[in-house]
Each structure stands twice: as C-alpha cells, then as structure tokens.
Design a protein around this motif. Structure first.
Motif, short mmCIF file in Angstrom:
data_model
loop_
_atom_site.label_atom_id
_atom_site.label_comp_id
_atom_site.label_asym_id
_atom_site.label_seq_id
_atom_site.Cartn_x
_atom_site.Cartn_y
_atom_site.Cartn_z
N ASN A 168 -19.61 7.04 -2.02
CA ASN A 168 -20.75 8.09 -2.32
C ASN A 168 -21.03 9.34 -1.42
O ASN A 168 -21.34 10.37 -1.94
N ALA A 169 -20.93 8.69 -0.05
CA ALA A 169 -21.21 9.60 0.84
C ALA A 169 -19.90 10.67 1.27
O ALA A 169 -20.28 11.48 2.02
N GLY A 170 -18.90 10.47 0.51
CA GLY A 170 -17.81 11.47 0.67
C GLY A 170 -16.62 10.84 1.37
O GLY A 170 -15.53 11.71 1.39
N THR A 171 -16.50 9.81 1.59
CA THR A 171 -15.34 9.12 2.32
C THR A 171 -14.26 8.71 1.32
O THR A 171 -14.74 7.59 0.54
N ALA A 172 -13.19 9.15 1.02
CA ALA A 172 -12.18 8.49 0.05
C ALA A 172 -11.92 7.20 0.43
O ALA A 172 -11.98 6.95 1.69
N ILE A 173 -11.62 6.43 -0.57
CA ILE A 173 -11.18 4.93 -0.16
C ILE A 173 -10.05 4.60 -1.16
O ILE A 173 -9.86 4.84 -2.38
N LEU A 174 -8.93 4.06 -0.63
CA LEU A 174 -7.94 3.31 -1.13
C LEU A 174 -8.14 1.99 -0.92
O LEU A 174 -7.80 1.40 0.38
N MET A 175 -8.30 1.08 -1.88
CA MET A 175 -8.19 -0.21 -1.63
C MET A 175 -7.30 -1.21 -2.47
O MET A 175 -7.08 -1.12 -3.99
N ALA A 176 -6.37 -1.93 -1.80
CA ALA A 176 -5.48 -2.90 -2.45
C ALA A 176 -6.48 -4.17 -2.71
O ALA A 176 -7.10 -4.63 -1.87
N THR A 177 -6.04 -4.72 -4.03
CA THR A 177 -6.90 -5.85 -4.50
C THR A 177 -6.02 -6.44 -5.57
O THR A 177 -5.30 -6.06 -6.17
N HIS A 178 -6.34 -8.04 -5.47
CA HIS A 178 -5.88 -8.76 -6.48
C HIS A 178 -6.85 -9.25 -7.39
O HIS A 178 -6.68 -9.93 -8.27
N ASN A 179 -8.16 -8.88 -7.00
CA ASN A 179 -9.55 -9.08 -7.71
C ASN A 179 -9.49 -8.23 -8.98
O ASN A 179 -10.50 -7.21 -8.70
N TYR A 180 -9.07 -8.61 -10.12
CA TYR A 180 -9.45 -7.62 -11.31
C TYR A 180 -10.72 -7.58 -11.72
O TYR A 180 -11.01 -6.58 -12.40
N ASP A 181 -11.71 -8.66 -11.41
CA ASP A 181 -12.91 -8.65 -11.78
C ASP A 181 -13.89 -7.53 -11.22
O ASP A 181 -14.58 -6.78 -11.87
N LEU A 182 -13.18 -7.15 -10.11
CA LEU A 182 -13.75 -6.00 -9.31
C LEU A 182 -13.35 -4.54 -9.97
O LEU A 182 -14.45 -3.56 -10.12
N LEU A 183 -12.44 -4.50 -11.00
CA LEU A 183 -12.02 -3.24 -11.57
C LEU A 183 -12.99 -3.21 -12.62
O LEU A 183 -12.99 -2.07 -13.33
N HIS A 184 -13.31 -4.49 -13.56
CA HIS A 184 -14.04 -4.22 -14.57
C HIS A 184 -15.59 -4.03 -14.14
O HIS A 184 -16.31 -3.10 -14.65
N LYS A 185 -15.84 -4.33 -13.05
CA LYS A 185 -17.32 -4.16 -12.48
C LYS A 185 -17.62 -2.97 -11.76
O LYS A 185 -18.49 -2.14 -11.96
N PHE A 186 -16.69 -2.56 -11.31
CA PHE A 186 -16.76 -1.04 -10.47
C PHE A 186 -15.44 -0.22 -10.64
O PHE A 186 -14.64 -0.13 -9.96
N PRO A 187 -15.48 0.47 -12.03
CA PRO A 187 -14.26 1.03 -12.57
C PRO A 187 -13.87 2.22 -11.50
O PRO A 187 -14.68 2.80 -10.87
N GLY A 188 -12.54 2.43 -11.48
CA GLY A 188 -12.21 3.53 -10.69
C GLY A 188 -10.64 3.62 -10.95
O GLY A 188 -10.16 3.11 -11.56
N ARG A 189 -10.17 4.80 -10.36
CA ARG A 189 -8.80 5.06 -10.49
C ARG A 189 -7.83 4.10 -10.14
O ARG A 189 -8.22 3.69 -9.17
N THR A 190 -6.77 3.69 -10.83
CA THR A 190 -5.82 2.68 -10.41
C THR A 190 -4.40 2.85 -10.43
O THR A 190 -4.18 3.49 -11.32
#
Length: 226
Positions: free
Chosen positions: A191-213
C-alpha cells in the motif's frame, strides 16, 4: 492509479533450469504498487522464474526488464546493483544465526555500499518499525519465533527501498494465523507503493487477500483474473 511504467516486464522470455526449458514464451508486466501472486504446482517453474528475475538464473531467450535493468544484457558485475533494487524474501529465512538482528541487517547494508554508521542505524530502525519489531535490534535469531524471523527477513528485503519485493513461498513454514499476520505486513508495504510478486502454495491467502494471479502450468505462465 498505478504508474504506467512497469517495474518488471518479461517479453517472450524462455526460463531455463540448467539446459531444461521449464517455461516458454513468458510475457507479463508488473507496475508500481501492484500485488501479484504466482501459483502453480511444485516443479511448475515458479522458483526458476523468480530466480531469473533476480539473476540467480540467466535469461537466455527473450527480454526482461527488472527495476530498470535489462536481464538479457546483464553482466555479472551488474547483479549486485540489480539486487539493490529488488527485495528478496525466501521461505527459509537465511539469517546469520551467530549475530543479532541489527548485525544481520547491517551486514546487508555494508554489502550494498552503505558506509555512514548513523544512516545505517536509522535505516535499520525504520525497517524494523515497518514490520512491527521496533525493539528487536539486539535479539538473536533463535530468540525469535518463525513469524518474527520472517518479519526480519522482510525488513532485510526492504533496507534499500526496493521497487519490487519478490517473495518465494514466504508463509510456507508458518501456521495459518502467523501467515495472515505476515500477509498484513506485505499489504502495508504494498500500500506504500512497493510492487510485490509472491509465489505461494497457500490458496487460502488468495481468498483472504485477493490479488492479480499468474499461474505456471504446462510450461507457460497464464493470467487467471484480469
């Protein structure tokens, strides 16, 4: 609104692990302030793609631009300069176990060209506050929980104010409650402006914290939503 200039851009990039092609014809952009997940099964090429972005693997075919550096033209002597512009967060914390938090962070600053002791001290305090561990300077890694160690790793990645944070399974070794806390830290940084690319196996995170995938599958990278 996101800045129109991408902080990361791949165009028709082929990603190799040694001589094996693991991902072909990869093309995508990430702009300032974007949060992007990278998903896919084990062995699908996620880690190889991330390693190519921070020049642990060389881009052999296609074009890549990361934080202003052209990967296809990158020389070995340029790699440290590229990595100053990228924050890297690993699943295994890779902290020095024989030195305290402040010394771990100071090592990175010295290795990336910082010399002013006062500025180093101030910057270490800033990043520790940013991840909610403002009083952890003198603690040893073994005195920290897994979640606290991962916060230190994130702080370490933020030392040089990177344009993009690349995270490889950053919650892989953490229980769900701690994973959510770590995601909160990432979201604040994002939110402070740094782009993030996160590899994850944890699909729960995708539901709780939606983002481009983006998904690695069948030797390609495909966008799932958007």
């Amino acid at each position: 609104m996101f800045n129109s200039d991408p902080v990361l851009s791949l165009q028709q990039a082929d990603i190799y692990q040694d001589t094996k092609l693991v991902l072909g014809d990869v093309s995508f952009d990430i702009r300032k302030g974007e949060f992007v997940y990278l998903i896919g099964r084990t062995g699908s090429g996620k880690s190889s793609l991330l390693k190519t972005l921070y020049a642990d693997l060389w881009l052999q075919q296609g074009k890549g631009l990361v934080a202003g550096f052209a990967l296809e033209n990158l020389k070995p002597k340029d790699v440290p300069y590229l990595r100053r512009k990228i924050g890297i967060v690993f699943q295994d914390f890779q902290l020095f176990t024989d030195r305290n938090v402040e010394e771990n962070l100071k090592f990175v600053l010295k290795a990336t060209g910082w010399t002013d002791k006062g500025k180093m001290t101030n910057r270490i305090s800033e990043v520790l506050m940013q991840v909610g561990l403002g009083t952890a300077h003198k603690r040893m890694p073994h005195q920290l929980s897994g979640g606290e160690q991962q916060r230190i790793v994130i702080a370490r990645a933020m030392l040089n104010e990177p344009l993009i944070l690349v995270a490889d399974e950053p919650t892989g070794n953490l229980d769900p409650g701690v994973s959510d806390q770590i995601m909160g830290v990432f979201k604040q940084i994002n939110n402070a402006g740094t782009a993030i690319l996160m590899a994850t196996h944890n699909y729960d995170l995708l539901h709780k914290f939606p983002g481009r995938t983006l998904r690695c599958q069948d030797g390609q990278v495909v966008e799932l939503n958007g």
